[in-house]
Design a protein around this motif. Structure first.
Motif, PDB file in Angstrom:
ATOM      1  N   MET B 234      28.986  17.974 -22.236  1.00  0.00           N
ATOM      2  CA  MET B 234      28.644  18.932 -23.336  1.00  0.00           C
ATOM      3  C   MET B 234      27.334  19.583 -23.202  1.00  0.00           C
ATOM      4  O   MET B 234      27.044  20.692 -23.538  1.00  0.00           O
ATOM      5  CB  MET B 234      28.950  18.393 -24.761  1.00  0.00           C
ATOM      6  CG  MET B 234      30.333  18.028 -24.886  1.00  0.00           C
ATOM      7  SD  MET B 234      30.556  17.899 -26.607  1.00  0.00           S
ATOM      8  CE  MET B 234      32.272  17.095 -26.622  1.00  0.00           C
ATOM      9  N   GLY B 235      26.354  18.756 -23.303  1.00  0.00           N
ATOM     10  CA  GLY B 235      24.928  19.180 -23.084  1.00  0.00           C
ATOM     11  C   GLY B 235      24.492  20.069 -21.923  1.00  0.00           C
ATOM     12  O   GLY B 235      24.015  21.065 -22.135  1.00  0.00           O
ATOM     13  N   ILE B 236      25.313  19.683 -20.655  1.00  0.00           N
ATOM     14  CA  ILE B 236      25.208  20.505 -19.510  1.00  0.00           C
ATOM     15  C   ILE B 236      25.749  21.727 -19.806  1.00  0.00           C
ATOM     16  O   ILE B 236      25.322  22.721 -19.696  1.00  0.00           O
ATOM     17  CB  ILE B 236      25.758  19.783 -18.329  1.00  0.00           C
ATOM     18  CG1 ILE B 236      24.834  18.510 -17.877  1.00  0.00           C
ATOM     19  CG2 ILE B 236      25.859  20.760 -17.263  1.00  0.00           C
ATOM     20  CD1 ILE B 236      25.968  17.821 -16.931  1.00  0.00           C
ATOM     21  N   ALA B 237      27.145  21.857 -20.454  1.00  0.00           N
ATOM     22  CA  ALA B 237      27.680  23.118 -20.850  1.00  0.00           C
ATOM     23  C   ALA B 237      26.887  23.998 -21.884  1.00  0.00           C
ATOM     24  O   ALA B 237      26.688  25.138 -21.963  1.00  0.00           O
ATOM     25  CB  ALA B 237      29.157  22.839 -21.552  1.00  0.00           C
ATOM     26  N   ALA B 238      26.159  23.229 -22.943  1.00  0.00           N
ATOM     27  CA  ALA B 238      25.610  24.035 -23.779  1.00  0.00           C
ATOM     28  C   ALA B 238      24.390  24.681 -23.123  1.00  0.00           C
ATOM     29  O   ALA B 238      23.759  25.813 -23.554  1.00  0.00           O
ATOM     30  CB  ALA B 238      24.749  22.929 -24.805  1.00  0.00           C
ATOM     31  N   GLU B 239      23.628  23.792 -22.276  1.00  0.00           N
ATOM     32  CA  GLU B 239      22.502  24.443 -21.502  1.00  0.00           C
ATOM     33  C   GLU B 239      22.852  25.617 -20.780  1.00  0.00           C
ATOM     34  O   GLU B 239      22.142  26.671 -20.734  1.00  0.00           O
ATOM     35  CB  GLU B 239      21.961  23.331 -20.596  1.00  0.00           C
ATOM     36  CG  GLU B 239      20.533  23.877 -20.089  1.00  0.00           C
ATOM     37  CD  GLU B 239      20.609  24.669 -18.917  1.00  0.00           C
ATOM     38  OE1 GLU B 239      19.667  25.380 -18.835  1.00  0.00           O
ATOM     39  OE2 GLU B 239      21.533  24.441 -18.234  1.00  0.00           O
TER      40      GLU B 239
END
Lengths: 347, 301
Positions: B234-239
């Protein structure tokens, strides 16, 4: 002729030797860490899977889902796509088979075949979502397909808790009669004929990839999308197609696996076969013809790890460590055909 | 439902759910800036969570635990550097492999140390302390959420500020961005791209480590298998949606945290099947990705 057969064969022999070495080193490390008996562990790991026909049948059973997901991933990777939906599609295909087969009723051969085709079609349609997002909007397929996996998982969980429930088994699909399932090849070891389907798919995929103009265009797109576009191949189309085909093969695999090895669908977590597809394809050098051999090999390692875990000292999870190192080493030594440009996180 | 969403505890929980995602987004940002994608942030967080939980328990100090969590995160990223920069394997595939590696090694370690258990609840972590600012924390609604939080919340704010300063005001920041945008330019002025990427991955590992430590040393008092459960991704997607801007990435991560908590907390408040609520964070990521990409495409014409 020499280039077509001798080199790939030599290639795979070197890869397998390397993989065996990795397994031996990791197991030795695990023995030292967890105080296992190295001699016993090595014997269980390498000889255990071959000790009797049941163990060998277990290797073949382990290999079937790996063949399907390995082929699905190899077709996508050949086109330069790192799509994770193989995982969700395998799961979704298996669930759909569990629901559809009882609805179609007891018609030997027809029910399982129709169910498997339905699983392939449904997952192909779902697989179109990340595929189209990539080819039309440039959305990174890794992130989108991963999200789709979670969505499919929770929707299946919802359906299985609510709609598809059997009164006696609250979290499972109805019982599959023998006529709804794929026939067994061997009654004694319960080896299912889904192995035959898997092998047929491997051969068909190989023919598709190497002998048809579509397969050629798919490979060109993976090697160099701009070159594909300049030479009149619409790379977007193959980017979409490779992912849809991959997803539908995975859905087909899930359905065939369920109808061959289970009596009802009652999985409560993602089975990880989609991620295993990446291990398989890196062992097989993205060659569909080599996928069955790679799957058998990984099946052998897995049955070995199971045998080791029965000894009590080393848990089954040691196989994950072995798999990871194998992927990295194979990726390092023999370059992947399709290489991704730029960062994966940049959508 | 509105009462629940507007309550103080809702805000507290949203932040609690967002913190690991924000750390993951920061980790993803710095590695992507340097031109190498670190898919294994997910796995690095998991290994860091194990290291933090066990080391804080056995040393009796949260500082030692935190240090080991960060070290574990860095080690996992150095494995990626080894695979992708030295062995020249595909960084993406190595990342997938290292995630598999992490899920195996975490269980091996926990089972090895705690005699076959898959969580460390019998060996509880020493928790990272709460920090409370007097007076300010009494401000209604936001007071508690901002001025009475876990120490890692303030570290997270510092990390965001650090990223903004690093990327915009320092020489290293320029080198990192150059390594990502135009590696040849970097080499042509004598700055080793490999070296810059390794530095970026070290920073990335520290951040992933902090995210992992938050899970097992602040959010929950022990490690349990699968506790990261997609937060790294999810962090990768948010970034990806923040498009390289730390604050924007942080805000998207906060939004994910909010939806994530809404799905979990809503199970008791809303009369809606929890399975479908659980799809919300992922569904929202998908939809946001589509909207964002469509807008980008239109901008380009």
């Amino acid at each position: 002729m020499k280039h077509r057969f001798v080199r790939p064969l030599l290639n795979i022999v070197v890869r397998l030797a390397l993989a065996v070495a990795v397994a031996a080193v990791v197991l030795t490390g695990a023995c030292l860490l967890l105080k296992g008996n190295i001699e016993e562990v090595m014997a269980a790991f390498f000889l255990g899977p071959l000790e009797d026909e049941y163990a060998v049948a277990e290797i073949l059973r382990e290999a079937v889902p790996l063949i399907f997901t390995g082929i699905a991933v190899s077709l996508m990777v050949r086109c330069g796509q790192f799509n994770m939906f193989v995982e969700g599609a395998f799961f979704g295909g298996a669930f759909l088979a569990g629901v559809l087969a009882p609805m179609l009723g007891e018609h030997a051969v027809i029910t399982p075949l129709l169910t498997i085709l339905a699983g392939a079609a449904a997952m192909g349609i779902l697989g179109y979502i990340p595929a189209k997002m990539k080819s039309s909007l440039g959305v990174n397929e890794f992130v989108s397909s991963l999200m789709l996996n979670y969505i499919v998982f929770w929707v299946v969980m919802y359906l299985i808790h609510g709609i598809a429930a059997d009164p006696d088994y609250p979290n499972a699909t109805p019982y599959l009669e023998d006529t709804m399932r794929l026939p067994l090849l061997n009654e004694d070891t319960e080896l299912s004929s889904n192995l035959v389907i898997a092998l047929a798919i491997a051969v068909c995929s190989g023919l598709f990839l190497f002998k048809t103009k579509w397969g050629y265009a798919l490979r060109i797109t993976g090697d160099n999308p701009s070159f594909a576009d300049y030479s009149g191949i619409s790379s977007d189309r193959y980017v979409t197609a490779s992912q849809v085909i991959g997803a539908s093969l995975a859905g087909m695999g899930g359905a065939a696996f369920l109808l061959g090895n289970y009596y009802r669908f009652q999985w409560s977590s993602l089975p990880n076969y989609g991620f295993d597809g990446f291990v398989i394809t890196s062992i097989a050098g993205n060659n569909p013809y080599a996928v069955p051999a790679a799957a058998l090999f990984l099946g052998y390692l897995r049955v070995g790890a199971l045998q080791v875990s029965r000894l009590g000292d080393i848990p089954n999870e040691v196989i994950y460590v072995i798999q990871a190192i194998i992927i990295i080493l194979f990726g390092a030594h023999f370059f992947f055909h399709a290489r991704r440009k730029g960062g994966a996180g940049n959508a | 439902m509105l009462d629940w969403v507007l309550s103080e505890s809702f805000l507290m929980n949203v932040i609690a759910y967002a913190i690991p995602i924000i750390f993951a987004a920061c980790a993803s940002l710095i590695s992507n800036k340097a031109g190498i994608s670190a898919i294994n942030i997910e796995g690095a967080m998991s290994v860091a969570a194990v290291a933090g939980a066990l080391m804080s328990h056995f040393s009796g100090s949260w500082i030692v635990g935190l240090a080991f969590a960060m070290t574990a995160g860095v080690l996992m990223m150095m494995l990626l550097a080894l695979a992708a920069l030295w062995l020249r394997a595909d960084s993406f595939l190595s990342g997938i492999a290292l995630n598999t590696f992490a899920s195996g090694i975490c269980l091996l370690i926990v089972k090895g140390v705690l005699n076959g258990r898959t969580d460390s609840s019998t060996a509880p972590s020493v928790m990272v302390p709460q920090v409370r600012f007097p007076l300010l924390s009494d401000v209604p609604v936001v007071g508690k959420a901002i001025f009475s939080q876990n120490l890692l919340f303030y570290i997270m704010l510092a990390v965001l500020a650090f990223l903004v300063v690093l990327l915009n005001c320092t020489k290293l920041g320029v080198q990192i961005k150059t390594a990502g945008y135009h590696p040849e330019a970097s080499e042509s002025v004598g700055v080793s791209v490999k070296r810059t990427r390794v530095i970026a991955l070290v920073i990335c590992g520290v951040m992933a480590g902090l995210g992992g430590a938050y899970l097992s040393m602040a959010n929950l008092g022990y490690f349990s298998a699968g506790m990261v459960s997609g937060r790294g991704f999810m962090g990768i997607a948010a970034e990806a949606m923040g498009a390289g801007a730390p604050i924007k990435a942080g805000l998207f991560a906060l939004l994910f945290g909010a939806v994530d908590y809404f799905a979990v907390g809503g199970q008791t408040v809303l009369s809606f099947p929890y399975e479908l609520l659980n799809t919300l964070p992922y569904l929202m990521t998908l939809i946001t990705l589509i909207i964002y990409a469509t807008a980008q495409k239109r901008k380009k014409g």
